[in-house]
Design an enzyme around this catalytic site. Structure first.
Site, PDB file in Angstrom:
ATOM      1  N   HIS A 137     -14.510  18.542  -8.786  1.00 55.22           N
ATOM      2  CA  HIS A 137     -14.827  17.019  -9.023  1.00 55.22           C
ATOM      3  C   HIS A 137     -16.199  16.857  -9.468  1.00 55.22           C
ATOM      4  O   HIS A 137     -16.756  15.639  -9.393  1.00 55.22           O
ATOM      5  CB  HIS A 137     -15.298  16.667  -7.229  1.00 55.22           C
ATOM      6  CG  HIS A 137     -14.052  16.731  -6.496  1.00 55.22           C
ATOM      7  ND1 HIS A 137     -12.763  15.960  -6.795  1.00 55.22           N
ATOM      8  CD2 HIS A 137     -13.640  17.268  -5.090  1.00 55.22           C
ATOM      9  CE1 HIS A 137     -11.956  16.109  -5.894  1.00 55.22           C
ATOM     10  NE2 HIS A 137     -12.386  16.818  -4.833  1.00 55.22           N
ATOM     11  N   SER A 142     -10.557   5.369   0.663  1.00 51.29           N
ATOM     12  CA  SER A 142     -10.262   6.758   1.082  1.00 51.29           C
ATOM     13  C   SER A 142     -11.485   7.596   1.332  1.00 51.29           C
ATOM     14  O   SER A 142     -11.364   8.340   2.241  1.00 51.29           O
ATOM     15  CB  SER A 142      -9.056   7.320   0.017  1.00 51.29           C
ATOM     16  OG  SER A 142      -8.906   8.798   0.427  1.00 51.29           O
ATOM     17  N   LYS A 158     -11.063  12.254  -3.743  1.00 47.14           N
ATOM     18  CA  LYS A 158     -10.314  11.276  -3.196  1.00 47.14           C
ATOM     19  C   LYS A 158      -9.335  10.574  -4.047  1.00 47.14           C
ATOM     20  O   LYS A 158      -8.631   9.554  -3.678  1.00 47.14           O
ATOM     21  CB  LYS A 158     -10.910  10.331  -2.154  1.00 47.14           C
ATOM     22  CG  LYS A 158     -11.743  10.832  -1.026  1.00 47.14           C
ATOM     23  CD  LYS A 158     -11.019  12.023  -0.378  1.00 47.14           C
ATOM     24  CE  LYS A 158     -10.258  11.477   0.591  1.00 47.14           C
ATOM     25  NZ  LYS A 158      -9.581  12.556   1.329  1.00 47.14           N
TER      26      LYS A 158
END
Length: 133
Positions: A66, A96, A15
């Site tokens: 990620h 988020s 995010k």
């Protein structure tokens, strides 16, 4: 995983804007001004694709992930490829991320409060670990 000298890697916490950034970098790498699909542009999402698929992708590859830094392929540092670290305001990331996992269906559905989610991320780490490591 075999890392090539012309690979480019974007590393980010979930995010933080990875997909937006990957499109920009991909357009720069291919000298293009149009958006297109991952499969058309040699984008390798390390978190979700089997490693054996990467060997068949033409160079230059854009590898996005990620995963925490400590889990990156060792060759990425040894071969000194270009690594872009993407960061974003931690409050924006948590808001988020909370909205993302709170609205998702199983298996990512998170039913706790935002305050609990912040505690979980800052004290324990969530799916991708501590936001600050």
């Amino acid at each position: 995983m075999e890392i090539r000298p012309d690979d480019v890697m974007i590393c980010s916490y979930p995010k933080t804007g990875l997909h937006w950034q990957q499109e920009i970098v991909n357009m720069l790498m291919h000298k293009s001004d149009t958006l297109s699909s991952e499969s058309e542009n040699n984008i390798c999402f390390l978190d979700v694709r089997p490693i054996h698929i990467f060997a068949n992708i033409e160079s230059p590859r854009l590898i996005v992930t990620h995963v925490p830094f400590r889990y990156l392929p060792k060759q990425a540092l040894e071969k000194k490829i270009k690594i872009i670290y993407l960061d974003r305001n931690p409050k924006d990331v948590l808001v988020s991320y909370y909205n993302h996992v709170h609205e998702q269906v199983y298996p990512m559905h998170y039913s706790g409060t935002f305050e609990q989610f912040v505690y979980l991320n800052l004290e324990v780490g969530y799916k991708y670990g501590d936001l600050f490591t």
